[in-house]
Write a protein that holds these residues in place. Structure first.
Motif, PDB file in Angstrom:
ATOM      1  N   GLY A 203      -5.538   8.586  14.253  1.00 28.24           N
ATOM      2  CA  GLY A 203      -6.193   9.777  14.757  1.00 28.24           C
ATOM      3  C   GLY A 203      -6.758  10.690  13.680  1.00 28.24           C
ATOM      4  O   GLY A 203      -6.947  11.877  13.927  1.00 28.24           O
ATOM      5  N   ALA A 204      -7.051  10.145  12.509  1.00 31.43           N
ATOM      6  CA  ALA A 204      -7.644  10.950  11.426  1.00 31.43           C
ATOM      7  C   ALA A 204      -9.158  10.979  11.626  1.00 31.43           C
ATOM      8  O   ALA A 204      -9.922  10.369  10.875  1.00 31.43           O
ATOM      9  N   SER A 205      -9.607  11.708  12.628  1.00 28.87           N
ATOM     10  CA  SER A 205     -11.002  11.627  13.062  1.00 28.87           C
ATOM     11  C   SER A 205     -11.977  12.310  12.113  1.00 28.87           C
ATOM     12  O   SER A 205     -13.183  12.089  12.203  1.00 28.87           O
ATOM     13  N   ALA A 206     -11.505  13.156  11.195  1.00 28.11           N
ATOM     14  CA  ALA A 206     -12.414  13.819  10.260  1.00 28.11           C
ATOM     15  C   ALA A 206     -12.644  13.017   8.981  1.00 28.11           C
ATOM     16  O   ALA A 206     -13.533  13.344   8.191  1.00 28.11           O
ATOM     17  N   VAL A 207     -11.881  11.974   8.756  1.00 31.88           N
ATOM     18  CA  VAL A 207     -12.024  11.162   7.546  1.00 31.88           C
ATOM     19  C   VAL A 207     -13.258  10.278   7.669  1.00 31.88           C
ATOM     20  O   VAL A 207     -13.401   9.524   8.626  1.00 31.88           O
ATOM     21  N   THR A 208     -14.152  10.383   6.713  1.00 25.71           N
ATOM     22  CA  THR A 208     -15.352   9.550   6.689  1.00 25.71           C
ATOM     23  C   THR A 208     -15.326   8.537   5.560  1.00 25.71           C
ATOM     24  O   THR A 208     -16.026   7.525   5.615  1.00 25.71           O
ATOM     25  N   SER A 209     -14.505   8.797   4.539  1.00 24.79           N
ATOM     26  CA  SER A 209     -14.475   7.909   3.380  1.00 24.79           C
ATOM     27  C   SER A 209     -13.068   7.855   2.795  1.00 24.79           C
ATOM     28  O   SER A 209     -12.360   8.863   2.751  1.00 24.79           O
ATOM     29  N   ILE A 210     -12.663   6.674   2.385  1.00 28.78           N
ATOM     30  CA  ILE A 210     -11.416   6.490   1.642  1.00 28.78           C
ATOM     31  C   ILE A 210     -11.777   5.856   0.312  1.00 28.78           C
ATOM     32  O   ILE A 210     -12.335   4.751   0.264  1.00 28.78           O
ATOM     33  N   GLY A 211     -11.472   6.559  -0.754  1.00 28.14           N
ATOM     34  CA  GLY A 211     -11.822   6.087  -2.076  1.00 28.14           C
ATOM     35  C   GLY A 211     -10.638   6.037  -3.006  1.00 28.14           C
ATOM     36  O   GLY A 211      -9.483   5.922  -2.583  1.00 28.14           O
TER      37      GLY A 211
END
Length: 1041
Positions: free
Chosen positions: A845-853
């Motif tokens: 439910g981490a709906s604001a995450v757009t990128s994982i780096g």
């Protein structure tokens, strides 16, 4: 269960010794009597091991032990009553400070001195006990009981050293694979009969259930019965009709609602399965009526096409049920038996030890008679021994093999396993006899009960016992539960425990209980009662007459309503009372008479209030009130429960915790602490009018987080409605970071109820002040370094707290499991790669995450580590609708000395529709990855270069085009991936599963039209939803060539 006297007398001796040294004994005039009692118990203790071993062979010894147990139970009660009287004196203002200080000892007999009548009564009772013990001591010589050697080896059998070897439930020899294939083929074969019964028959412990589980989980069978879920029912000897019907309806996808009673459930079952194709397992059938009189008619009348697989010990039952095929499970061969022993006992690389011990090991295997359960249990014994012939010879020559006083011959090896346990573990093993045969046993309940019964004083010690039971294969972990929290027990082992418990214990329904009591000629007092009776509406008078009861448990008794007022006045010796799952609305005020009570469980009932008389239960250690939907407040009497260790109120709609909860200094587990709702913020999410209605709590205001500061012993804590915390100062006052024992912490905010989708809150669900405040609150809720499990749910701040975003190397060094759920506003995940012990990570439910780096690995300010996520085994991303990029920047800085995710075995990516690709660094470094599940990743185009992967499941990934270069892959499942056209470099694939419900032919990537060599040279199984391979289509010969 029958008290294991050798275990209990040790604790009692310690208590007596402490009492004898107090001045109270001198004033009572019985110091010599107490010392004499202690000395005689110590002398008797030396022969108790011999007495326990011989009690089944000698009626005189068994009677002697029963008398000794009664004496020790009485002594235990006396110590309790002294403690209670002492606490009364402490609270009285008439005593001098000197007296008050005197009564604050561990066993405050001194407190009783100021009440002459009570003092005289206690003195007389102690003298009576001593006279009885004197007689028992004289009888000891006549019984020719032998003292145990001073270097009794049991003291060294529970070792700190642990082994990673755990016997998997399907390790029962090579034949099981052939039997599984043969039975699956028979089950899916077309038959003129709409419903066919198949049976697996064999003696107890031979592996019937294991074989049934293999069949139940077989992919070929699962694909054949795909219209509805497969159904598993544990029937057992005393099955409940309504429970079975409810279970089958629920597993079949039906909505039970409030349905009760056979007359309602039977037609509901018929409707749920109407015109469907079903597969049902009835495990452990003892009576053909479960089929003939309960399930047969509703299934046949619904035009169902199904297969029923039963397991039973009796072939006659299979024939009575009209089985069309009976499979008899054979015993293991000696070679298979030795192979199983080796898998249990020897670690990888210990082949030399196995060779050296093979000769004596084969003799031990022969004594196990080819029974897998016996082999695993004896293997558990051998694993606790040194790998030397002398130790193994002691096992081989044990008299337990030939013990004749057991219900059946198969129990000999199991009795050997029991006899090898140290006395404290024997006591805890017999407690397991109180659980019905088909009930999952939870570690926390077991630990709490053993403490309440007086078997141990430390939860950590009992948890070690639990691990030892698992290590010895006396308990089988349920893989659905993390960290072995839930286990099952084979019914033969449970029967052994019940046999050892004898007449002190009863498990069953009300009628069987009445028959036992009325027909029994035993002088043994019933101490432990476990009721399993779905038709029972009230506690019968005959049960209420059992005034020596220490344990009363209710399992599957949904109709029991409010108990009689005098119930608790009659059962004053109760230590454990479990009325959970009943329909009680109220408890009588006589609850306060249960002065010896240690554990009270009234969870999942309709209770609306807890009597104020609960204040008198000052020995109460465990109070469980979870799932009580009509309970909104706790009585102020709870604050006087000075012995309380556990308070569990999760899923109970409390408005807050009573002010003063911090006085309960012994509490180490607090599940469901609710933040005060009487000062609700204007924009509180999930709020309702009931908060205002109940805020005028009849016992005063609720407490704030500050009271948590006083609970210094906390090990487990869950906090709810953190959005109610007024400011960061209140959060800081909780002082979580200063709790050195805290190992599990759950922190919850209420999910917004105004939004139709709680995962994607609207802008006006939170005001800016609320968002800022919740961030500040979580900033102050920093856990201590001791923490092992952390869950954060519903956090609506924009950034994770600093102690997560910039952790020091030591701050979360012991964290093993992390669940981040519904943290919908955080745009960046914390740097978790540096956590050295993390083995389970779920982000949902981490709906604001757009990128994982690369920030997911480490802080920008940190230097490189030799390994990132070094112990992470399971990584789950779920419901992240805006996640697009996954890159870790490792491609440009390949460092041969740096490892990334070296232990990762399972990766799930679920509901991430915008994710474009998997990172190259994952593909290159995650060398232990075995299973990858990708579902609803609609922007993902390729999956490739995974050298260690053996299972790949691809479900509804609409843009996926390529799967390549996965050389170790064995199983490929593709569902709803219409654009997939390039599948190559999968030479080891043996099984492909496809969804073909709308397809007219097999996909080209599978067929490989026009190619001389098949694309999948190792393929030998193709599973299709509609079995295209059976329709004579031209594609299948190309696959099978």
């Amino acid at each position: 269960m029958s008290m294991i006297a050798e275990a209990f007398v040790s604790t009692l001796c310690e208590m007596l010794l402490a009492s004898a040294k107090e001045e109270a004994a001198k004033i009572l005039g019985v110091p010599n009597e107490i010392k004499k009692l202690y000395r005689r118990l110590k002398r008797i203790q030396d022969v108790l091991a011999d007495a326990e071993n011989r009690r089944f062979d000698s009626q005189a010894i068994n009677h002697w032990l029963n008398e000794l147990r009664d004496l020790m139970y009485d002594a235990d009660d006396i110590i309790d009553e002294c403690r209670i009287e002492g606490e009364d004196l402490i609270s009285s203002s008439s005593f001098s400070s000197r007296c008050v200080e005197s009564v604050r000892c561990c066993y405050p007999l001194i407190a009783c001195l100021h009440k002459v009548r009570f003092r005289r009564e206690i003195a007389n009772r102690i003298r009576d006990l001593n006279l009885k013990l004197e007689e028992l001591a004289k009888d000891k010589a006549d019984l020719h009981l032998a003292p145990a050697p001073h270097d009794d080896p049991y003291k060294r059998r529970i070792r700190n050293k642990t082994s990673p070897v755990l016997v998997q439930p399907d390790i029962v020899g090579e034949r099981i694979e052939d039997d599984t294939r043969m039975l699956v083929d028979s089950l899916i074969e077309e038959d003129k009969k709409k419903i066919c019964v198949f049976a697996i028959v064999g003696m107890g412990g031979i592996g019937k259930t294991t074989l049934a589980k293999k069949i139940y989980n077989d992919e070929k069978l699962r694909d054949n019965f795909n219209q509805m879920p497969r159904i598993w029912l544990c029937v057992s000897r005393e099955f409940s009709e309504s429970d079975l019907l409810k279970s089958i309806i629920k597993q079949a996808g039906g909505n039970l609602g409030d349905a009760e009673g056979k007359e309602i459930l039977v037609p509901m079952l018929s409707e749920v399965v109407r015109s469907k194709k079903i597969f049902i397992v009835l495990d452990d059938v003892w009576d053909s009526r479960v089929w003939d009189e309960l399930l047969k008619d509703p299934l046949q009348s619904s035009s169902v096409d199904g297969r029923i697989l039963i397991t039973t010990r009796h072939e006659d039952i299979a024939r009575q049920m009209g089985a069309v095929h009976i499979h008899r499970v054979e015993k293991l061969s000696p070679e298979d038996g030795w192979s199983l022993i080796c898998k249990v006992v020897f670690d990888e690389g210990n082949e030399e030890d196995a060779r050296n011990l093979r000769e004596i090991g084969m003799k031990i295997v022969e004594k196990c008679d080819g029974l897998p359960l016996a082999l695993k249990a004896v293997g558990g014994v051998l694993r606790s021994k040194e790998k030397r012939e002398g130790e193994w010879n002691m096992v081989l020559s044990s008299p337990a093999w030939s013990f004749t006083k057991l219900p059946n011959n198969e129990m000999g090896p199991l009795y050997l396993s029991y006899q090898d346990l140290p006395p404290p573990l024997k006591q805890c093993f017999t407690y397991l006899s109180l659980f019905p045969v088909d009930v999952l046993i939870f570690r926390d309940d077991f630990v709490d009960s053993c403490i309440a019964e007086g078997f141990a004083t430390s939860e950590d010690v009992v948890r070690a016992y639990w691990k030892e039971f698992v290590r010895r294969n006396l308990l089988q972990p349920d893989l659905e539960w993390y960290d072995e929290k839930g286990c099952t027990m084979h019914d033969l082992l449970r029967s052994l425990a019940q046999h050892i418990a004898q007449d002190e214990c009863f498990v069953g329904d009300a009628r069987a209980f009445e028959n036992k009591i009325m027909s029994s000629s035993s002088s043994t007092k019933l101490r432990h009662l476990s009721i399993v009776d779905e038709k029972l509406e009230t506690i019968p008078d005959l049960m209420m007459e059992q005034t020596s009861l220490r344990t009363l448990l209710c399992f599957r008794t949904p109709l029991i309503h409010d108990p009689p007022e005098d119930l608790f006045r009659k059962m004053k010796s109760l230590r454990v009372l479990d009325l959970s799952g009943t329909t009680i609305n109220n408890l009588p005020t006589s609850l306060g008479d249960l002065v010896h009570l240690r554990s009270l469980d009234i969870s999942c009932t309709r209770i609306r209030e807890v009597p104020e008389s609960i204040w008198n239960l000052r020995n109460l250690q465990f109070l469980k009130l979870y799932g009580c939907q009509y309970l909104h407040s706790l009585p102020s009497g709870v604050l006087r429960l000075i012995s309380l260790r556990t308070l569990h109120v999760e899923d109970t709609p409390l408005d807050g915790m009573p002010m003063g909860i911090g006085k309960l200094q012994q509490v180490n587990k607090l599940w469901g602490f609710v933040v005060d709702g009487s000062k609700c913020h204007s924009s509180e999410v999930g709020g309702d009018d009931r908060v205002q209605k109940h805020k005028g709590h009849q016992h005063g205001r609720f407490c704030t987080l500050e009271e948590l500061k006083l609970l210094s012993q906390l090990k487990f804590l869950s906090i709810y409605k953190l959005e109610r915390v007024s400011n960061r100062a209140e959060a800081k006052a909780a002082a979580l970071e200063a709790k050195p024992h805290l190992v599990k912490l759950d922190m919850h905010c209420t999910l917004p109820s105004s939004s139709s989708d709680v995962q994607h809150p609207r802008a006006n669900d939170y005001e800016e002040d609320d968002i800022k405040r919740i961030g500040e609150v979580f900033e102050e809720l920093c856990p201590p370094p001791s923490l092992e499990q952390l869950e954060i749910n519903g956090y609506f701040g924009r950034d994770f707290p600093g102690w997560m975003m910039t952790p020091s190397p030591s701050s979360l060094r012991n964290l093993r499991r992390l669940d981040l759920e519904n943290c919908a506003r955080c745009q960046q995940l914390p740097p978790l790669g540096m956590l050295p012990q993390l083995d389970y990570l779920q982000i949902e439910g981490a709906s604001a995450v757009t990128s994982i780096g690369r920030e997911f690995f480490l802080l920008e300010t940190e230097s490189s580590f030799s390994s990132y996520f070094p112990k992470l085994e399971r990584l789950i991303f779920d419901d992240m609708p805006n996640w697009e990029e996954w890159w870790w920047g490792w491609e440009e800085e390949v460092n041969q000395t740096t490892s990334l995710l070296p232990s990762l075995s399972l990766l799930n990516i679920l509901g991430c529709p915008k994710l474009k690709s998997l990172p190259e660094s994952l593909l290159c470094h995650a060398t232990a990855l075995k299973r990858l599940l990708i579902r609803d990743a609609n922007n993902l185009r390729e999956v490739q270069n995974l050298p260690s992967l053996t299972e790949l499941l691809l479900i509804r990934n609409s843009s996926l085009e390529r799967v390549s270069n996965i050389p170790a892959l064995k199983y490929l499942d593709v569902y709803g991936c219409e654009k997939l056209v390039h599948v190559e470099g999968l030479d080891a694939v043996e099984h492909v599963q496809l969804d073909d419900r709308e397809a007219e032919s097999l996909p080209e990537w599978l067929v490989g039209a026009g190619e001389e060599q098949p694309r999948f040279p190792s393929l030998h199984k193709l599973t299709l939803e509609n079995k295209i391979c059976r329709r004579g289509l031209p594609d299948w010969p190309l696959i099978s060539c």
